[in-house]
Design an enzyme around this catalytic site. Structure first.
Site, PDB file in Angstrom:
ATOM      1  N   ARG A  43      -8.137  -0.217  16.359  1.00 50.55           N
ATOM      2  CA  ARG A  43      -8.582   0.070  15.012  1.00 50.55           C
ATOM      3  C   ARG A  43      -9.538  -1.067  14.679  1.00 50.55           C
ATOM      4  O   ARG A  43     -10.589  -1.148  15.308  1.00 50.55           O
ATOM      5  CB  ARG A  43      -7.416   0.214  14.033  1.00 50.55           C
ATOM      6  CG  ARG A  43      -7.807   1.021  12.782  1.00 50.55           C
ATOM      7  CD  ARG A  43      -6.674   1.229  11.799  1.00 50.55           C
ATOM      8  NE  ARG A  43      -6.200  -0.030  11.209  1.00 50.55           N
ATOM      9  CZ  ARG A  43      -5.130  -0.108  10.403  1.00 50.55           C
ATOM     10  NH1 ARG A  43      -4.436   0.988  10.113  1.00 50.55           N
ATOM     11  NH2 ARG A  43      -4.757  -1.268   9.895  1.00 50.55           N
TER      12      ARG A  43
ATOM     13  N   LYS B 252       0.809  -1.232   0.000  1.00 50.64           N
ATOM     14  CA  LYS B 252       0.000   0.000   0.000  1.00 50.64           C
ATOM     15  C   LYS B 252       0.838   1.275   0.000  1.00 50.64           C
ATOM     16  O   LYS B 252       0.445   2.260  -0.592  1.00 50.64           O
ATOM     17  CB  LYS B 252      -0.998  -0.009   1.159  1.00 50.64           C
ATOM     18  CG  LYS B 252      -0.361   0.106   2.510  1.00 50.64           C
ATOM     19  CD  LYS B 252      -1.391  -0.119   3.612  1.00 50.64           C
ATOM     20  CE  LYS B 252      -0.754   0.130   4.952  1.00 50.64           C
ATOM     21  NZ  LYS B 252      -1.333  -0.668   6.023  1.00 50.64           N
TER      22      LYS B 252
HETATM   23  C1  LIG Z   1      -0.423  -1.440   6.558  1.00 52.74           C
HETATM   24  C2  LIG Z   1      -0.751  -2.704   7.196  1.00 52.74           C
HETATM   25  C3  LIG Z   1       0.265  -3.642   7.419  1.00 52.74           C
HETATM   26  C4  LIG Z   1       1.720  -3.390   7.076  1.00 52.74           C
HETATM   27  O1  LIG Z   1       2.299  -2.476   7.972  1.00 52.74           O
HETATM   28  P1  LIG Z   1       3.851  -2.078   7.919  1.00 52.74           P
HETATM   29  O2  LIG Z   1       4.073  -1.250   9.113  1.00 52.74           O
HETATM   30  O3  LIG Z   1       4.049  -1.324   6.636  1.00 52.74           O
HETATM   31  O4  LIG Z   1       4.624  -3.347   7.934  1.00 52.74           O
HETATM   32  C5  LIG Z   1      -0.100  -4.848   7.986  1.00 52.74           C
HETATM   33  N1  LIG Z   1      -1.387  -5.113   8.324  1.00 52.74           N
HETATM   34  C6  LIG Z   1      -2.378  -4.230   8.129  1.00 52.74           C
HETATM   35  C7  LIG Z   1      -3.768  -4.607   8.523  1.00 52.74           C
HETATM   36  C8  LIG Z   1      -2.101  -2.992   7.562  1.00 52.74           C
HETATM   37  O5  LIG Z   1      -3.102  -2.131   7.368  1.00 52.74           O
END
Ligand SMILES: *Cc1c(COP(=O)(O)O)cnc(C)c1O
Length: 355
Positions: free
Chosen positions: A131, A36
């Site tokens: 969250r 993302k």
């Molecule tokens: C963005 C996200 C991740 C990845 O997080 P990083 O800190 O970039 O490793 C993992 N799980 C969920 C649900 C996320 O939204």
């Protein structure tokens, strides 16, 4: 070469991805690559695949479709609980989605049945970050309903920490998720393919824990791209922290005072600015601003100071460096800066060190 641009070093990203897969794999934890922060860039997705990461996850369907349509050969996971109006494309373009609402899972089931397919889900459990996630006390009742739904396969459970509430993933939280997984498996006589413990913030837990329990998966983004864990933002040994660079160009360079003169009122963003007096300094203006990148997340790679920014300009104190009009200036980016630069249509994406 044109600016502003972000230089994306494929060899460094691949190195980080391989090392992390090896490290987490050494204790039996699989890695899902999260795309993302790079907006599902298909070329970067291919770098992850070439590094041995075959499952890619994103929070947005637009990004997943971008990869799918570019022919990226991976399983796709939707990380954010599906937006109800997008259910159809979730079933069509992803293999797995993360979920926390039974009504949404029922809709996924309807579309899956209609399309003669099976959609896998991971149930997210709330462990304190506040969250997404079911309250742990609602997990078993939800599983009971989910396993009755046609076209839906319960692929696992997961949790997400250190995102909204800044809560640390530790032995207590991971132990809780493990015990929930064991309870579900025993009570419903099934095996969960994924017990997904978190994200880049799980590094310190992973390094220090003596027992990973039932945790067998992490979703990793930031550590792959920026080489850091995310509780303290410390570099992870032997990873690159400079796989991305933002490059901007000097458009004005003059000796001027360090403090604005005249009556002080609001700046372009409604703040009343304050400046320290360093006498006359070399002020350089760069042709890049807040429409390109989150300027507060930039760190200059040379010894200059960022004094401030507006939509289209960054003003720097060039200090001892003789920045001339047309010179390029390089910056490291933090997560927010990387996200904004990858998202901005004004920033050119320049790939270097192809594999
Ligand atoms: C963005 C996200 C991740 C990845 O997080 P990083 O800190 O970039 O490793 C993992 N799980 C969920 C649900 C996320 O939204």
């Amino acid at each position: 070469m044109k600016t502003p641009r972000i230089e994306i070093d494929f060899a460094k990203i691949a190195h980080n991805a391989k090392k992390l897969k090896e490290l987490y794999g050494s204790k039996g934890i699989g890695v899902i690559g999260v795309t993302k922060v790079v907006c599902g860039d298909p070329e970067i997705a291919d770098v992850l695949i070439k590094s041995g990461i075959n499952t890619l996850a994103d929070s947005r369907m637009v990004n997943i479709r971008r990869m799918y349509e570019a022919g990226v050969q991976a399983s796709f996971v939707l990380l954010r609980t599906p937006i109800p109006s997008q259910i159809e494309s979730v079933v069509r373009y992803t293999d797995i989605s993360f979920n926390s609402e039974l009504s949404v899972i029922k809709k996924l089931s309807e579309f899956a049945v209609k399309n003669n397919t099976t959609h896998k889900i991971v149930l997210m459990v709330e462990l304190g970050d506040l969250r997404e996630g079911l309250m742990p006390s609602d997990l078993e009742d939800t599983v009971k309903e989910v396993i009755e739904l046609k076209g839906i396969e319960l692929a696992g459970i997961g949790t997400n920490l250190a995102c909204f509430g800044g809560i640390k993933p530790d032995d207590e939280k991971m132990g809780h998720l493990s015990s929930l997984a064991r309870d579900v498996e025993e009570r419903f006589d099934l095996t969960l393919e994924f017990v997904s413990g978190g994200n880049s913030a799980n590094y310190n837990w992973f390094m220090s824990t003596e027992d990973i329990g039932r945790i067998n998966n992490l979703r990793i983004g930031e550590s792959i791209y920026l080489g850091r864990e995310t509780l303290y933002r410390n570099p992870i040994p032997r990873l690159f922290t400079n796989a991305f660079a933002l490059v901007a160009e000097v458009i004005e360079s003059k000796i001027k005072p360090s403090v604005p003169y005249g009556e002080v009122f609001q700046d372009a963003f409604g703040n009343i600015p304050e400046f320290k007096d360093h006498g006359q300094i070399r002020r350089a203006i760069l042709g890049v601003g807040l429409q390109d990148v989150l300027v507060s997340g930039l760190t200059p790679r040379s010894d200059i100071d960022i004094l401030g920014a507006s939509s289209d300009h960054i003003v720097v104190n060039a200090k001892q460096i003789d920045l001339k009009v047309g010179s390029e200036v390089d910056f490291d980016l933090n997560y927010g800066a990387l996200l904004s630069a990858m998202t901005s249509p004004y920033v050119i994406k320049k790939y270097v060190n192809y594999l």
